[in-house]
Design an enzyme around this catalytic site. Structure first.
Site, PDB file in Angstrom:
ATOM      1  CG  ASP A 199      -3.821  -7.309 -31.802  1.00  0.00           C
ATOM      2  OD1 ASP A 199      -4.627  -7.964 -31.428  1.00  0.00           O
ATOM      3  OD2 ASP A 199      -3.412  -7.620 -31.195  1.00  0.00           O
ATOM      4  CG  ASP A 241      -4.572  -1.002 -33.773  1.00  0.00           C
ATOM      5  OD1 ASP A 241      -5.469  -1.371 -32.814  1.00  0.00           O
ATOM      6  OD2 ASP A 241      -4.227  -1.791 -33.914  1.00  0.00           O
ATOM      7  CB  SER A 263     -15.509  -6.605   4.221  1.00  0.00           C
ATOM      8  OG  SER A 263     -16.671  -6.102   5.416  1.00  0.00           O
ATOM      9  CD  GLU A 290     -19.074 -15.761  -6.707  1.00  0.00           C
ATOM     10  OE1 GLU A 290     -18.558 -14.589  -6.698  1.00  0.00           O
ATOM     11  OE2 GLU A 290     -20.657 -15.592  -6.714  1.00  0.00           O
ATOM     12  CE  LYS A 348     -12.124 -12.177   0.089  1.00  0.00           C
ATOM     13  NZ  LYS A 348     -10.280 -11.385  -0.269  1.00  0.00           N
ATOM     14  CG  ASP A 368      -5.494  -9.778  -3.369  1.00  0.00           C
ATOM     15  OD1 ASP A 368      -5.765  -8.771  -2.727  1.00  0.00           O
ATOM     16  OD2 ASP A 368      -4.194  -9.945  -2.634  1.00  0.00           O
ATOM     17  CD  GLU A 407     -11.870  -7.716  -5.403  1.00  0.00           C
ATOM     18  OE1 GLU A 407     -13.303  -6.956  -5.491  1.00  0.00           O
ATOM     19  OE2 GLU A 407     -10.391  -7.161  -4.746  1.00  0.00           O
ATOM     20  CE1 TYR A 420     -18.087  -9.023  -5.976  1.00  0.00           C
ATOM     21  CE2 TYR A 420     -15.907  -8.459  -6.554  1.00  0.00           C
ATOM     22  CZ  TYR A 420     -16.612  -7.816  -5.909  1.00  0.00           C
ATOM     23  OH  TYR A 420     -16.338  -7.125  -5.055  1.00  0.00           O
ATOM     24  CE  LYS A 423     -20.396 -14.069  -3.529  1.00  0.00           C
ATOM     25  NZ  LYS A 423     -19.764 -13.044  -4.889  1.00  0.00           N
ATOM     26  CE  LYS A 474      -7.959 -13.274   3.603  1.00  0.00           C
ATOM     27  NZ  LYS A 474      -8.088 -12.055   2.729  1.00  0.00           N
ATOM     28  CB  CYS A 507      30.373 -10.136 -17.510  1.00  0.00           C
ATOM     29  SG  CYS A 507      29.984 -11.421 -17.975  1.00  0.00           S
ATOM     30  CB  CYS A 546      32.763 -13.358 -20.243  1.00  0.00           C
ATOM     31  SG  CYS A 546      32.424 -11.620 -20.417  1.00  0.00           S
ATOM     32  CB  CYS A 594      28.499  -8.446 -20.040  1.00  0.00           C
ATOM     33  SG  CYS A 594      29.312  -9.725 -20.941  1.00  0.00           S
ATOM     34  CB  CYS A 598      29.289 -12.944 -22.875  1.00  0.00           C
ATOM     35  SG  CYS A 598      29.124 -13.395 -20.930  1.00  0.00           S
TER      36      CYS A 598
HETATM   37  S1  IVH Z   1     -18.517 -10.675  -2.656  1.00  0.00           S
HETATM   38  C1  IVH Z   1     -21.419  -9.379  -0.286  1.00  0.00           C
HETATM   39  N1  IVH Z   1     -17.098 -12.407  -3.941  1.00  0.00           N
HETATM   40  O1  IVH Z   1     -13.121  -9.397  -1.298  1.00  0.00           O
HETATM   41  C2  IVH Z   1     -20.078  -9.604  -0.084  1.00  0.00           C
HETATM   42  N2  IVH Z   1     -16.830 -10.477  -3.610  1.00  0.00           N
HETATM   43  O2  IVH Z   1     -13.830  -8.920   1.333  1.00  0.00           O
HETATM   44  C3  IVH Z   1     -19.155  -8.256  -1.175  1.00  0.00           C
HETATM   45  N3  IVH Z   1     -13.839 -10.137  -3.984  1.00  0.00           N
HETATM   46  O3  IVH Z   1     -15.149  -5.694  -0.846  1.00  0.00           O
HETATM   47  C4  IVH Z   1     -18.203  -9.252  -1.797  1.00  0.00           C
HETATM   48  N4  IVH Z   1     -13.920 -11.493  -4.798  1.00  0.00           N
HETATM   49  O4  IVH Z   1     -13.225  -6.220  -2.898  1.00  0.00           O
HETATM   50  C5  IVH Z   1     -17.256 -11.377  -3.037  1.00  0.00           C
HETATM   51  N5  IVH Z   1     -16.053 -13.541  -6.025  1.00  0.00           N
HETATM   52  C6  IVH Z   1     -15.882 -12.449  -5.207  1.00  0.00           C
HETATM   53  C7  IVH Z   1     -14.903 -11.233  -4.678  1.00  0.00           C
HETATM   54  C8  IVH Z   1     -14.904 -10.267  -4.035  1.00  0.00           C
HETATM   55  C9  IVH Z   1     -12.527 -10.673  -4.678  1.00  0.00           C
HETATM   56  C10 IVH Z   1     -13.300  -8.420  -3.145  1.00  0.00           C
HETATM   57  C11 IVH Z   1     -13.902  -7.626  -2.652  1.00  0.00           C
HETATM   58  C12 IVH Z   1     -14.533  -7.556  -1.392  1.00  0.00           C
HETATM   59  C13 IVH Z   1     -13.564  -7.893  -0.326  1.00  0.00           C
HETATM   60  C14 IVH Z   1     -14.666  -8.540   0.821  1.00  0.00           C
END
Ligand code: IVH
Length: 705
Positions: free
Chosen positions: A34, A38, A83, A119, A121, A123, A179, A231, A295, A319, A426, A429, A444, A449
């Protein structure tokens, strides 16, 4: 330095910084320390300060430093950000596939041998990164899928996002989708810091990531160690790809962080197996995933399948079981940490949260309990994120619960429950606890202790510290209770006889007279061997193991890189300590206080006498035999390029200058040397040829070339 030279050096530095940032943040395989990184960064900053015209938008210095915004501008995505539909179980996943196959059959595409990509997903927060002619120009949130917010300045602070594409020629335009997330370890640290400062805590890593990206001040985003997994690709011009996995490979090649465990599979059985695999691994990851995304690989088939409303038919989210659950908070208990800080925690009715039974959860501090209005007896929401300790999100105040066989409203029950307060004494003790003015933490004050002693020893032997196997909580407590260890230095006075006074270190054996005798067991021998081996641990680990308040593993390493020996560290002033990158005034003060305490000095003296390392080993990377030597290079070298030669000199602590002066120690002469050779002769500076130079490097422990 003239502007041409500065421009050349700046370009060189940028390339080096980008390369090392890529190794560190994307591949997780750093090659330099590091401190060395730097140093490159500071040199570039200095050059750009001196010659502002050299500052380019894709310079690594431009990641941080944007001004706070008034508001975010709107950005229209070239391709909508879609989505995903959900599958809750295997049946729904197979039904999705069957429907797709029917649809394709209807379009005369039934003989395709399909592949799928599976893949994680992630969060976090979906973002779109637009690169024009290879340069990152806009970074945006998803927004409503068609129009998002321009958060470019915040996204640029994420080191895993390349500011420009690595490969030439770049497409004229490409939208990269990914993401953004906060690693779980960073999330835990962030909330700990916020708890210590009395700030509201983030409920989960996703909120923390989203909150950081939607901040108007990029400095806030810069202070949070966010990362990204890419992704997919949205709109593009000048890019021809036929499948999703090709797109992922393209992204990898361009320097994007793509999850290494993404799989390309041939059948739905494999898809299901991979989804199960992800669900099982979920707890081991340093990021939250709430499912797996499946996919269809071929773009041709994706196009044939199309989208319904906002969801593509060619992808689906499998899910996982939720990671929150409701249970009764039985009691709030308090633990005492190694520095004496009292931390409340929840004792719960056991409940299954995302596949794991939870009985305890952290509650951070009293202020946080009051802010959330959590009272013993409440029904509470428990959340577990990966391997992060389960948390109490807050009381559940809606609906009804059963009390003594009667239905009662949760809200009314809650109101009748007494609030919780930190104990005055505490729990370990009995000392009266202190709450420092302005601080949230209650501690404490008793250095003897038992809870503090046991915790500090547990820390000392833990995996990231001295890594002494076989000394768990039970063993340490028992040894402490037996009066055998009072201090970490006592560990190194242990022998078989002492260990045998504690039952977990013994076994029974029949003596020659047939009677049972108690003798030291295998565990005792293992512990002694582990203690002996731990004497080889590097100084940075020893420093971390001491448990100085605020000095984590990273800070310990930074201190060691800077001071190298305990003697130098002990001699450092608070200002010198605070000048170390990553060490602020608070940490500096904590270090000084620790080192000034005679009891700690005694511990250090005893550990030193036992042979623990209190100085950085002079390994090949850390030797600096050319420290203080200045080199000038002139002419072409055969064996290595100019920048390689420079890198080697610098790696050994030397410096490379462009002009020959009285302070020059060596002029290295290659083919067709320039006027620098004449100047060297004029000044009587030592001139060496390539062979002598190679010898010099070799003699200094460097590879010959
Ligand atoms: S593909 C083609 N791949 O999930 C569909 N989405 O519910 C578009 N997400 O808005 C998304 N990991 O925020 C895709 N490996 C992944 C993902 C992913 C997380 C999220 C993304 C999207 C939401 C869809």
């Amino acid at each position: 330095m003239d502007v041409d030279e500065a421009a050349r050096r700046a370009a060189e530095l940028r390339a080096q910084i980008e390369h090392h940032a890529y190794l560190y943040y994307v591949l997780d395989q750093p090659e330099i320390s590091d401190a060395e990184y730097d140093e490159l960064f500071r040199e570039l900053q200095k050059l750009e300060d001196e010659f502002p015209e050299l500052r380019t938008p894709d310079s690594p210095t431009q990641r941080v430093g944007g001004r706070p915004l008034e508001q975010f501008a709107q950005v229209r995505h070239r391709e909508p950000m879609l989505s995903l539909a959900n599958a809750r179980d295997e049946d729904e996943l197979r039904a999705w596939d069957a429907r797709n196959r029917r649809l394709l059959e209807g379009r005369g595409l039934d003989d395709e041998s399909f592949q799928y990509v599976v893949e994680p997903k992630i969060d976090g927060l979906a973002v779109s990164l637009t690169y024009r002619d290879g340069i990152l120009t806009v970074g945006a949130t998803r927004g409503n899928g068609l129009v998002g917010e321009d958060v470019t300045a915040n996204l640029k602070t994420i080191h895993a996002i390349p500011l420009r594409l690595r490969r030439d020629p770049p497409p004229s335009i490409v939208e990269v989708r990914g993401e953004v997330y906060l690693p779980l370890s960073a999330f835990a640290r962030l909330n700990e810091e916020r708890a210590a400062q009395g700030l509201p805590l983030f409920a989960n890593p996703r909120n923390a990531a989203a909150g950081s990206i939607r901040q108007l001040d990029p400095a806030v985003a810069a202070s949070r160690p966010l990362s990204i997994f890419c992704y997919g690709i949205g709109g593009s011009e000048g890019l021809t790809l036929a499948t999703h996995h090709e797109a992922l490979e393209w992204l990898r090649g361009q320097g994007f962080r793509v999850n290494p465990d993404i799989a390309l599979v041939d059948s739905m059985d494999e898809v299901v197996a991979r989804c199960v695999w992800w669900e099982q691994r979920r707890g081991e990851l340093d990021y939250d995933i709430d499912g797996a995304v499946v996919k269809v690989d071929s773009y041709r088939l994706q196009r044939a399948l199309g989208t319904v409303a906002h969801d593509p038919r060619w992808a689906i989210a499998f899910k996982f079981a939720p990671t929150t659950a409701i249970t009764r908070l039985r009691e709030i208990a308090v633990s005492v940490g190694r520095t004496g800080v009292l931390t409340p925690f929840a004792i719960l009715d056991p409940v299954n949260v995302g596949g794991v039974t939870v009985e305890r959860a952290t509650l951070h501090n009293e202020d946080d309990i009051h802010r959330k209005d959590i009272r013993p007896g409440d029904d509470v929401i428990i959340q577990r994120a990966g391997d992060v300790i389960p948390q109490v999100v807050g009381p559940l105040l809606t609906g009804e619960t059963i009390e003594d066989g009667r239905r009662v409203s949760r809200a009314a029950r809650h109101e009748a429950l007494p609030e919780w307060h930190m104990p005055e004494r505490c729990p370990a003790c009995g000392s009266r606890v202190v709450r420092e003015a302005g601080a949230v933490a209650v501690r404490c004050p008793n250095r003897s202790c038992p809870a503090q002693i046991v915790e500090s020893i547990k820390h000392f032997v833990s995996k990231d510290a001295m890594d002494i196997d076989g000394l768990g909580e039970e063993a340490v407590s028992a040894l402490h209770q037996a009066g055998i260890i009072e201090n970490v230095a006592d560990l190194y006075d242990l022998d078989l006889e002492k260990l045998a006074t504690v039952s977990i270190f013994t076994r029974k054996q029949r003596g020659p007279d047939g009677r049972e005798v108690v003798v030291p067991g295998k565990l005792a021998e293992n512990v002694l061997a582990a203690l002996e081996a731990s004497k080889e641990q590097p100084f940075a680990r020893v420093l971390y193991a001491l448990g100085i308040p605020h000095v984590g593993a990273v800070t310990a390493r930074a201190l060691v890189e800077h001071f190298r020996t305990m003697d130098r560290l002990q001699a450092a002033s608070p200002a010198e300590l605070a000048a170390v990158p990553g060490v602020g005034a608070v940490v500096a003060e904590a270090v000084r206080q620790y080192l000034d305490d005679p009891r700690n000095q005694e511990t250090i003296t005893r550990l030193r006498a036992k042979g623990l390392r209190f100085a950085e080993e002079e390994g090949p990377q850390t030797r600096r035999p050319l420290e203080g030597r200045t080199f000038v290079l002139t002419g072409r070298l055969q064996g290595l390029t100019r920048s390689e030669a420079q890198a080697r000199i610098e790696a050994l602590g030397g410096r490379v200058s462009n002009t020959v002066g009285k302070a020059t120690d060596y002029v290295v002469v290659g083919e067709d040397p320039g006027s620098k050779l004449d100047r060297a002769r004029e000044l009587g500076v030592r001139v060496i040829d390539e062979e002598a130079f190679a010898d010099l490097l070799r003699g200094s422990g460097q590879e010959p070339f």
